[in-house]
Design an enzyme around this catalytic site. Structure first.
Site, mmCIF file in Angstrom:
data_model
loop_
_atom_site.group_PDB
_atom_site.id
_atom_site.type_symbol
_atom_site.label_atom_id
_atom_site.label_comp_id
_atom_site.label_asym_id
_atom_site.label_seq_id
_atom_site.Cartn_x
_atom_site.Cartn_y
_atom_site.Cartn_z
ATOM 1 N N ASP A 1 0.794 -1.232 0.000
ATOM 2 C CA ASP A 1 0.000 0.000 0.000
ATOM 3 C C ASP A 1 0.824 1.279 0.000
ATOM 4 O O ASP A 1 0.285 2.358 -0.197
ATOM 5 C CB ASP A 1 -0.948 0.032 1.204
ATOM 6 C CG ASP A 1 -0.204 0.006 2.536
ATOM 7 O OD1 ASP A 1 1.031 -0.105 2.527
ATOM 8 O OD2 ASP A 1 -0.878 0.093 3.575
ATOM 9 N N ARG B 1 -5.138 4.558 6.003
ATOM 10 C CA ARG B 1 -5.440 4.147 4.636
ATOM 11 C C ARG B 1 -6.692 4.839 4.124
ATOM 12 O O ARG B 1 -7.362 5.579 4.843
ATOM 13 C CB ARG B 1 -5.640 2.622 4.598
ATOM 14 C CG ARG B 1 -4.394 1.805 4.889
ATOM 15 C CD ARG B 1 -3.598 1.623 3.631
ATOM 16 N NE ARG B 1 -4.421 1.003 2.609
ATOM 17 C CZ ARG B 1 -4.673 -0.314 2.549
ATOM 18 N NH1 ARG B 1 -4.151 -1.128 3.439
ATOM 19 N NH2 ARG B 1 -5.443 -0.799 1.587
#
Length: 665
Positions: free
Chosen positions: A55, A284
């Site tokens: 990520d 996130r």
């Protein structure tokens, strides 16, 4: 015959076969599409990644995305992470915040560290590939056998690689990454995430994954193969290239959750330290947070390996709660979780001759906590992709393929060294069981010591046929900070004709050509005008004492020339006109008109605070005399020099590109 019965094996040819459609494989496939290469890309999984996996996105990777044309999508969906806080116990054992820490080189790029899951990045690259070609990932396909005839390696027309492919059944192709724990029947989401967790472009692909598949085998002949098939790479094993290094003794848990907590920095990048370990907190998209946490130490009796089935989601949750105490922690939504043992390993070489190449996790593995895995993998694929593509279409000298390992292997070594130091900070405690007081300072020191490498501010590419470095004996460089083997420090410029501003990361597109960047200096000065005019006469072919590099080389399908010229002058734009420049620098097309996008100005724009007219200063170029450089297709500088050094520049290009055949008399 039923749809699942195996049909007779068919035979086919392809110039390039890419095995593995992860980040590195898709980047390599991008170049096949751009250059019009006859290529195939296969992946054993039935679908792309949707949840979990990598990520972290570093500035250099984002610069490349900008050059590919989809960075705006990352900005729209991703989470910016430029500050980090470190929570450590004080002398009384109370967790206290130290920070925030921000990179001292935060403005060295026009992009900041961002966080967005790997599945979305794969989506963006796939969509970009479709802008150039109809190349599709063939999913649920594995390679079963491999043969390589080394005697054919030097024959550019030969297909020395033979691979047997098999299409998997639906059951075989179900990807483990669609489950929360890597086992059991494939379900896209659990714990309440549901359909809303996917954007429409990914949801459609998930729906289609269960369509009937025809089992078959195929014999494929290929000129080149690029193995991007992960840490257990089948391709690497076929050519007997080992991964050298070791496994660490610590087992880590990773969870992507929507947290329910009173910890104040849960939406900020940082760490939380306890006597038994340290949690890495990564905010996130979609309110999610990723947490990395050590869960256990491998028992020596297991020969350094652990039984993944012994790690549960509840176990990881309990460890997070213990380390985060006295703050509370819980969740109702878990998008993805896994457990892993860090393997810090690197292959001694990334290629077998000039036909077989490996990229990404196939040649280097490390802890995901440094946030570099996807970045390194994509940059591997980007590097080898354009080289193989241009050689495959007959536009570039096969010798450039020898630069791949030389350019990328040293960076893999740096990655492992960074990981060893960084990961150690997550498990190290003092002898009495309390965390060392200088933990935060040491973590900052590790990050800053590897900053140029990690953020991609420097590539450290060595001297080669693709990188002509200026030696000290040759005197000072015309562009002190535009170093061959490195990127161009991003600057925002003004277009001479229309006045709009654009970052160089977007201006210098990754669309195939080598670019001659003419830093024309102050073209108001008569002597400088003549220097630029003399250069233009050479490029035009009017000066018969010099060789023009234009129209001298083979190109790629869809382009008339593999050389493009971009001019950037330093005079105030109001005192210069577009038509003052020689026509070769602003070429005319009878349909599309003049090349307005070819002339740019390093000048300020009062309406754009990022366009300050300081490019020449940042690049170390004299604003009067200017300089000249060649930019490789992957946006790294290959050559730099003075405006008069056309012969030297042409000699560089002669060593890289294939000349157009001379007509026979």
């Amino acid at each position: 015959m039923t749809m699942t019965q195996e049909t007779e094996a068919v035979e086919s040819q392809t110039d390039v076969l890419i095995i593995g459609a992860g980040p590195s494989g898709l980047m390599a496939a991008y170049w096949m599409a751009v250059c019009g290469v006859r290529a195939r890309i296969i992946d054993k999984k039935g679908t792309k990644v949707f949840t979990g996996q990598a990520d972290g996105l570093r500035p250099r990777t984002l610069e490349l995305f900008d050059s590919m044309g989809f960075q705006h999508r990352v900005i729209h969906e991703g989470h910016v992470a430029v500050e980090a806080n470190f929570w450590v116990p004080d002398e009384n054992g109370k967790l206290t915040r130290q920070g925030p820490h921000c990179s001292p080189k935060i403005n060295e790029s026009n992009h900041y560290n961002m966080l967005l899951n790997q599945g979305r990045i794969e989506r963006f690259v796939i969509d970009t590939i479709h802008k150039y070609s109809d190349l599709e990932v063939e999913r649920g396909v594995i390679a079963e056998s491999f043969e390589y005839d080394e005697t054919l390696e030097d024959n550019p027309d030969a297909y020395p690689i033979t691979v047997k492919l098999r299409t998997l059944s639906d059951e075989e192709a179900n990807p483990a990454h669609l489950t929360t724990n890597g086992s059991g029947p494939p379900t896209a989401f659990t714990n309440g995430m549901g359909r809303g967790s996917l954007l429409p472009d990914d949801w459609e692909e998930l729906i289609q994954k269960s369509r009937a598949r025809q089992a078959k085998t195929e014999i494929v002949k290929a000129k080149y193969i690029i193995g991007c098939d992960g840490a257990h790479s089948w391709t690497r094993k076929q050519v007997n290239i080992p991964l050298e290094g070791s496994m660490t003794e610590h087992i880590w848990g990773v969870i992507d959750v929507v947290p329910l907590t009173n910890f104040p920095d849960i939406r900020r990048l940082g760490t939380i330290t306890h006597s038994s370990g340290t949690i890495l907190v990564i905010p996130r998209e979609r309110r999610m947070v990723r947490l990395y946490v050590p869960v256990q130490i491998v028992d020596a009796s297991t020969n350094g390996r652990f039984d993944r089935s012994t790690i549960t989601l509840e176990m990881i949750k309990a460890r997070v709660q213990a380390i985060m105490s006295p703050f509370t922690f819980d969740f109702q939504v878990c998008d993805w979780w896994t457990a892993y043992q860090v393997g810090q390993r690197v292959a001694p070489t990334f290629n077998k001759g000039t036909r077989i190449f490996l990229a990404g996790d196939a040649v280097h593995t490390h802890s995901p906590k440094v946030g570099l895995g996807m970045n390194m993998s994509m940059q591997d694929g980007f590097n080898i992709g354009w080289k193989v593509a241009m050689v495959a279409v007959g536009a570039a000298n096969p010798a450039i393929l020898n630069t791949y390992t030389a350019e990328r292997h040293p960076l893999a070594e740096m990655l492992l060294e960074f990981d060893r130091l960084w990961s150690g900070e997550f498990t190290e405690t003092s002898t009495n069981g309390t965390t060392k007081a200088d933990k935060a300072d040491r973590m900052v020191d590790v990050v800053e010591s590897f900053m140029d490498f990690a953020d991609g501010l420097k590539a450290y590419y060595p001297n080669s046929s693709l990188v002509w470095k200026v030696s000290e004996e040759e005197g000072p460089a015309a562009a002190r900070n535009l170093i061959p083997g490195e990127r161009i420090p991003p600057m925002k410029l003004r277009n001479q004709a229309e006045g709009n501003s654009k970052w160089t990361t977007r201006l210098f597109e990754s669309d195939g050509p080598f670019r001659i960047i003419i830093l024309a200096g102050d073209v108001r000065v008569e002597a400088q005008q003549e220097r630029v005019a003399a250069l233009a006469r050479i490029l035009e072919g009017e000066d018969k004492t010099k060789v023009s590099p234009l129209c001298r080389y083979m190109s790629i399908p869809g382009r008339e020339s593999l050389i493009e010229i971009v001019t950037i002058h330093s005079a105030p734009w109001e005192e210069v006109e577009f038509f003052d420049f020689p026509e070769i620098l602003r070429p005319f097309d009878p349909v599309m008109g003049w090349g307005y996008e070819n002339i740019w100005c390093d000048a300020s724009a009062t309406w754009d605070p990022y366009c300050q007219g300081k490019g020449y200063e940042k690049w170390g170029v004299d604003r009067l005399r200017g300089a000249m450089l060649v930019l490789r297709p992957d946006q790294y500088i290959g050559w730099s020099g003075e405006l008069e050094e056309v012969d030297d520049m042409t000699a560089y290009l002669d060593g890289v590109l294939i000349k157009v055949p001379t007509p026979e008399l």
